[in-house]
Scaffold this active site. Structure first.
Site, PDB file in Angstrom:
ATOM      1  N   ASN A 157       0.843  -0.972  -0.001  1.00 54.98           N
ATOM      2  CA  ASN A 157      -0.008   0.111   0.034  1.00 54.98           C
ATOM      3  C   ASN A 157       1.061   1.188   0.193  1.00 54.98           C
ATOM      4  O   ASN A 157       1.440   1.820   1.159  1.00 54.98           O
ATOM      5  CB  ASN A 157      -0.801  -0.178   1.110  1.00 54.98           C
ATOM      6  CG  ASN A 157      -1.848   1.126   1.333  1.00 54.98           C
ATOM      7  OD1 ASN A 157      -2.036   1.847   0.428  1.00 54.98           O
ATOM      8  ND2 ASN A 157      -2.664   1.268   2.490  1.00 54.98           N
ATOM      9  N   LYS A 194       0.033   4.118  -0.645  1.00 58.24           N
ATOM     10  CA  LYS A 194      -0.699   5.599   0.237  1.00 58.24           C
ATOM     11  C   LYS A 194      -0.415   6.711  -0.901  1.00 58.24           C
ATOM     12  O   LYS A 194      -0.206   6.347  -2.183  1.00 58.24           O
ATOM     13  CB  LYS A 194      -0.306   5.810   1.466  1.00 58.24           C
ATOM     14  CG  LYS A 194      -0.368   4.380   2.345  1.00 58.24           C
ATOM     15  CD  LYS A 194      -0.287   4.715   3.866  1.00 58.24           C
ATOM     16  CE  LYS A 194      -0.397   3.497   4.678  1.00 58.24           C
ATOM     17  NZ  LYS A 194      -0.537   3.487   6.087  1.00 58.24           N
ATOM     18  N   HIS A 234      -9.749   1.472   4.002  1.00 59.91           N
ATOM     19  CA  HIS A 234      -8.590   1.669   4.651  1.00 59.91           C
ATOM     20  C   HIS A 234      -8.964   2.526   6.008  1.00 59.91           C
ATOM     21  O   HIS A 234      -9.779   3.624   5.707  1.00 59.91           O
ATOM     22  CB  HIS A 234      -7.386   2.284   3.865  1.00 59.91           C
ATOM     23  CG  HIS A 234      -6.268   1.904   4.736  1.00 59.91           C
ATOM     24  ND1 HIS A 234      -5.768   3.098   5.589  1.00 59.91           N
ATOM     25  CD2 HIS A 234      -5.249   1.225   4.547  1.00 59.91           C
ATOM     26  CE1 HIS A 234      -4.459   2.957   6.160  1.00 59.91           C
ATOM     27  NE2 HIS A 234      -4.318   1.705   5.547  1.00 59.91           N
ATOM     28  N   GLU A 244      -7.370   5.023   7.147  1.00 63.86           N
ATOM     29  CA  GLU A 244      -7.169   6.248   6.808  1.00 63.86           C
ATOM     30  C   GLU A 244      -8.301   7.030   6.096  1.00 63.86           C
ATOM     31  O   GLU A 244      -8.728   8.094   6.243  1.00 63.86           O
ATOM     32  CB  GLU A 244      -5.426   6.566   6.119  1.00 63.86           C
ATOM     33  CG  GLU A 244      -4.831   6.462   7.044  1.00 63.86           C
ATOM     34  CD  GLU A 244      -3.283   5.748   6.215  1.00 63.86           C
ATOM     35  OE1 GLU A 244      -3.433   5.741   4.948  1.00 63.86           O
ATOM     36  OE2 GLU A 244      -2.625   5.205   7.039  1.00 63.86           O
ATOM     37  N   GLU A 303      -6.444  -4.736  10.098  1.00 61.35           N
ATOM     38  CA  GLU A 303      -5.249  -3.738  10.318  1.00 61.35           C
ATOM     39  C   GLU A 303      -5.785  -2.779  11.682  1.00 61.35           C
ATOM     40  O   GLU A 303      -6.343  -1.993  11.575  1.00 61.35           O
ATOM     41  CB  GLU A 303      -5.281  -2.585   9.180  1.00 61.35           C
ATOM     42  CG  GLU A 303      -4.767  -3.220   7.535  1.00 61.35           C
ATOM     43  CD  GLU A 303      -4.206  -2.271   6.938  1.00 61.35           C
ATOM     44  OE1 GLU A 303      -3.072  -2.597   6.560  1.00 61.35           O
ATOM     45  OE2 GLU A 303      -4.843  -1.223   6.721  1.00 61.35           O
ATOM     46  N   GLY A 363       1.758   2.223  10.800  1.00 62.14           N
ATOM     47  CA  GLY A 363       2.713   3.405  10.799  1.00 62.14           C
ATOM     48  C   GLY A 363       3.202   3.782  12.057  1.00 62.14           C
ATOM     49  O   GLY A 363       3.732   4.702  12.220  1.00 62.14           O
ATOM     50  N   SER A 386       2.513  -2.242  10.241  1.00 59.65           N
ATOM     51  CA  SER A 386       3.939  -2.184  10.771  1.00 59.65           C
ATOM     52  C   SER A 386       4.577  -3.650  10.511  1.00 59.65           C
ATOM     53  O   SER A 386       5.458  -4.179  11.179  1.00 59.65           O
ATOM     54  CB  SER A 386       4.332  -1.736  12.327  1.00 59.65           C
ATOM     55  OG  SER A 386       3.858  -0.485  12.286  1.00 59.65           O
TER      56      SER A 386
HETATM   57  P1  PGA Z   1       2.191   0.439   7.702  1.00 67.34           P
HETATM   58  O1  PGA Z   1       0.754   0.362   7.081  1.00 67.34           O
HETATM   59  O2  PGA Z   1       2.910  -1.051   7.232  1.00 67.34           O
HETATM   60  O3  PGA Z   1       2.889   1.299   7.522  1.00 67.34           O
HETATM   61  O4  PGA Z   1       2.070   0.213   9.069  1.00 67.34           O
HETATM   62  C1  PGA Z   1      -0.179  -0.401   6.809  1.00 67.34           C
HETATM   63  C2  PGA Z   1      -1.106   0.059   6.163  1.00 67.34           C
HETATM   64  O5  PGA Z   1      -1.702   1.147   6.687  1.00 67.34           O
HETATM   65  O6  PGA Z   1      -1.927  -0.629   5.033  1.00 67.34           O
END
Ligand code: PGA
Length: 253
Positions: free
Chosen positions: A9, A11, A97, A99, A169, A175, A215
């Site tokens: 991803n 982003k 997601h 976000e 998630e 993150g 992560s």
């Molecule tokens: P991350 O993000 O691996 O940076 O924690 C995962 C995601 O949001 O899909």
């Protein structure tokens, strides 16, 4: 065996040139995937066509959009429809997601509409679910995530439920460098599969890949992916580094 998927991803990261170079470096590693293994790159909209042509000759490598709109077509300036994605040959779309849920107020019912449109156009939704830290601390994560599934997925028929991918998630792990332990991931994935089994029966529930996200890195992927109900990962930060993501692909069961 269920599909095992390493999904990147990106982003809102990478210029076009950086994205192209990242794909070249990862594909250059020529990792041969088994029939049940797939790699998916969820890239920003302007790169979909380029990325799709990069993977066109690669077995089991696919490109995903990171979102689509919940209407079929029309006067929705700035939005992208599932039909548009289909028309350029996109096979996957990340939906819901955290976000998007947080910054763009996407609700479970809006996501149900997006899922329907993706499925109508033969696009596999990667449906994201997961609880915030306050819910985890209150110990009510199982019911929280169950509601997300029920309100967005459970209108789907038995015929199509096996066409979706779920990504669990936990928001507190995205993150933050704070990964769920492989025990926490397995526990939730088993719960989600149980929720699917209650609704659709154990046979269909067993066909749905459930990815873990939050992560995931080269150094924890094998441990997490190794658990019986974890079918790979949705990877943010570590997917922007070719050698990290190559190692994550190699950690697939
Ligand atoms: P991350 O993000 O691996 O940076 O924690 C995962 C995601 O949001 O899909």
């Amino acid at each position: 065996m269920r599909k095992q998927i390493a999904a990147a991803n990106w982003k809102m990261n990478c210029t076009y040139q950086q994205g192209e170079e990242l794909l070249d470096n990862i594909l250059g590693a020529q990792i041969a995937l088994a029939d049940h293994q797939q790699v998916v790159f969820a890239v920003p909209f302007p790169y979909l066509i380029m990325a799709n042509s990069e993977v066109a000759d690669e077995k089991n490598y696919f490109i995903a959009a990171q979102n689509c709109y919940n209407k079929k077509s029309g006067a929705y300036t700035g939005e992208v429809s599932a039909e548009m994605l289909h028309s350029i040959g996109i096979k996957y779309c990340v939906l819901g997601h955290s976000e998007r849920r947080e910054y763009f107020q996407e609700s479970n019912s809006t996501l149900a509409e997006k899922l329907d449109l993706c499925l109508e156009y033969g696009i596999t939704p990667i449906f994201c679910c997961g609880e915030p830290l306050s819910i985890r601390e209150a110990g009510t994560q199982n019911s929280f995530v169950e509601v997300q599934l029920r309100e967005s997925l459970f209108h789907l028929s038995e015929a199509v439920i096996s066409k979706i991918v779920i990504a669990y998630e936990p928001i507190w792990a995205i993150g933050t460098g704070k990964t769920a332990t492989s025990d926490q991931a397995q526990e939730m994935h088993a719960h989600l599969r149980g929720v699917l089994a209650k609704q659709y029966g154990p046979v269909l529930a067993n066909t749905v890949p459930i990815l873990y996200g939050g992560s995931v890195k080269a150094n924890n992927a094998a441990d997490i992916f190794g658990r019986p109900d974890v079918d790979g990962g949705l990877v943010g930060g570590a997917s922007l580094n070719a050698s990290e993501f190559i190692a994550i692909i190699k950690a697939l069961k």
